[in-house]
Design a protein around this motif. Sequence first.
Motif, PDB file in Angstrom:
ATOM      1  N   UNK A 209       0.810  -1.221   0.000  1.00 26.20           N
ATOM      2  CA  UNK A 209       0.000   0.000   0.000  1.00 26.20           C
ATOM      3  C   UNK A 209       0.841   1.269   0.000  1.00 26.20           C
ATOM      4  N   UNK A 210       2.147   1.138   0.239  1.00 26.78           N
ATOM      5  CA  UNK A 210       3.005   2.322   0.286  1.00 26.78           C
ATOM      6  C   UNK A 210       3.322   2.852  -1.103  1.00 26.78           C
ATOM      7  N   UNK A 211       2.950   2.108  -2.155  1.00 30.35           N
ATOM      8  CA  UNK A 211       3.279   2.524  -3.515  1.00 30.35           C
ATOM      9  C   UNK A 211       2.144   3.325  -4.153  1.00 30.35           C
ATOM     10  N   UNK A 212       2.481   4.061  -5.234  1.00 32.26           N
ATOM     11  CA  UNK A 212       1.445   4.740  -6.001  1.00 32.26           C
ATOM     12  C   UNK A 212       0.968   3.822  -7.123  1.00 32.26           C
ATOM     13  N   UNK A 213       0.089   4.336  -7.975  1.00 29.33           N
ATOM     14  CA  UNK A 213      -0.551   3.494  -8.981  1.00 29.33           C
ATOM     15  C   UNK A 213       0.457   2.905  -9.956  1.00 29.33           C
ATOM     16  N   UNK A 214       1.516   3.636 -10.291  1.00 29.91           N
ATOM     17  CA  UNK A 214       2.495   3.152 -11.256  1.00 29.91           C
ATOM     18  C   UNK A 214       3.240   1.936 -10.700  1.00 29.91           C
ATOM     19  N   UNK A 215       3.742   2.052  -9.488  1.00 29.64           N
ATOM     20  CA  UNK A 215       4.459   0.933  -8.896  1.00 29.64           C
ATOM     21  C   UNK A 215       3.513  -0.208  -8.525  1.00 29.64           C
ATOM     22  N   UNK A 216       2.237   0.122  -8.283  1.00 33.25           N
ATOM     23  CA  UNK A 216       1.237  -0.917  -8.093  1.00 33.25           C
ATOM     24  C   UNK A 216       1.168  -1.797  -9.340  1.00 33.25           C
ATOM     25  N   UNK A 217       1.161  -1.135 -10.509  1.00 36.57           N
ATOM     26  CA  UNK A 217       1.116  -1.880 -11.761  1.00 36.57           C
ATOM     27  C   UNK A 217       2.336  -2.762 -11.944  1.00 36.57           C
ATOM     28  N   UNK A 218       3.507  -2.243 -11.589  1.00 39.41           N
ATOM     29  CA  UNK A 218       4.729  -3.029 -11.709  1.00 39.41           C
ATOM     30  C   UNK A 218       4.702  -4.237 -10.773  1.00 39.41           C
ATOM     31  N   UNK A 219       4.306  -4.008  -9.529  1.00 38.29           N
ATOM     32  CA  UNK A 219       4.246  -5.108  -8.562  1.00 38.29           C
ATOM     33  C   UNK A 219       3.267  -6.179  -9.031  1.00 38.29           C
TER      34      UNK A 219
END
Length: 261
Positions: A209-219
């Motif tokens: 949850x500490x990431x934004x939408x861009x890094x959410x997509x990568x994860x």
Amino acid sequence: MDSLTTASPVTAPAAVPDQPQSPRVWKFWGTTLWGMFIFAGMFLGQLTVIIYFVLRQGGSFDIAEAIRVVGSGLTISLSVILGLPAVLLATWIAIRPTRISFTDYLALRWPSWRNFFTGLAALVILVGGWDLLSRALGREVTPGFMGDVLKSAQADGALWLLVIAFSVAAPMWEEIFARGFLYRGWSESRLGVTGAIFLSSLAWTALHLQYDWFFFGEVFTIGLLLGYLRYRTGSTWLTIVLHGINNLAATIQTFWLAGSG
């Protein structure tokens, strides 16, 4: 007149030995509910560290100091590390009623070298693609908070502890939870392999949850790759090792960028 023939003694039926219960895998709802239990165990394990550091401050503690302590590199490192034994214990409790061994249920078997290098190559291509996309969009390659955590851990003299937490402890308990426990049960339910890979990747992404939408997509895409590798190779150890290599590379990259920035 009574018969002179004596009645044959009645023999008791032979005792039927108890049939041992056959091993069974938790299906969709069993996996989901036990997954919540494992998540709660992880959360409590990590919360224990945070509470300890908060209480250490004594009576002069205020909100600003609480935020600083909770976000420090030392606190984060120890909380992530303590999440590992908590998840292992909770997962063991969840698997015990199935009568399947812990290692078999979670597919904790070593992959072949061929599978390892194939998976590593796929991971490098995927992460490299996201890095190129990030630069093309003018975004930071690594999450900003990671640099702050690294600097905080370095100031606390706990940089080595943070590396262990991010590169060893976190990959182990996250993979045991997502690609080990969740995938195993969901893949043998009506979801099937495809649904299990998708849903376990979504659950794993929700842990970040500490990431934004861009890094959410990568994860999420990394989760899909790890889920596919788990399916193709039947090895959760492979995903643990690849996850650890990815986190170590990201930690080194963040440290290098923070130092050169």
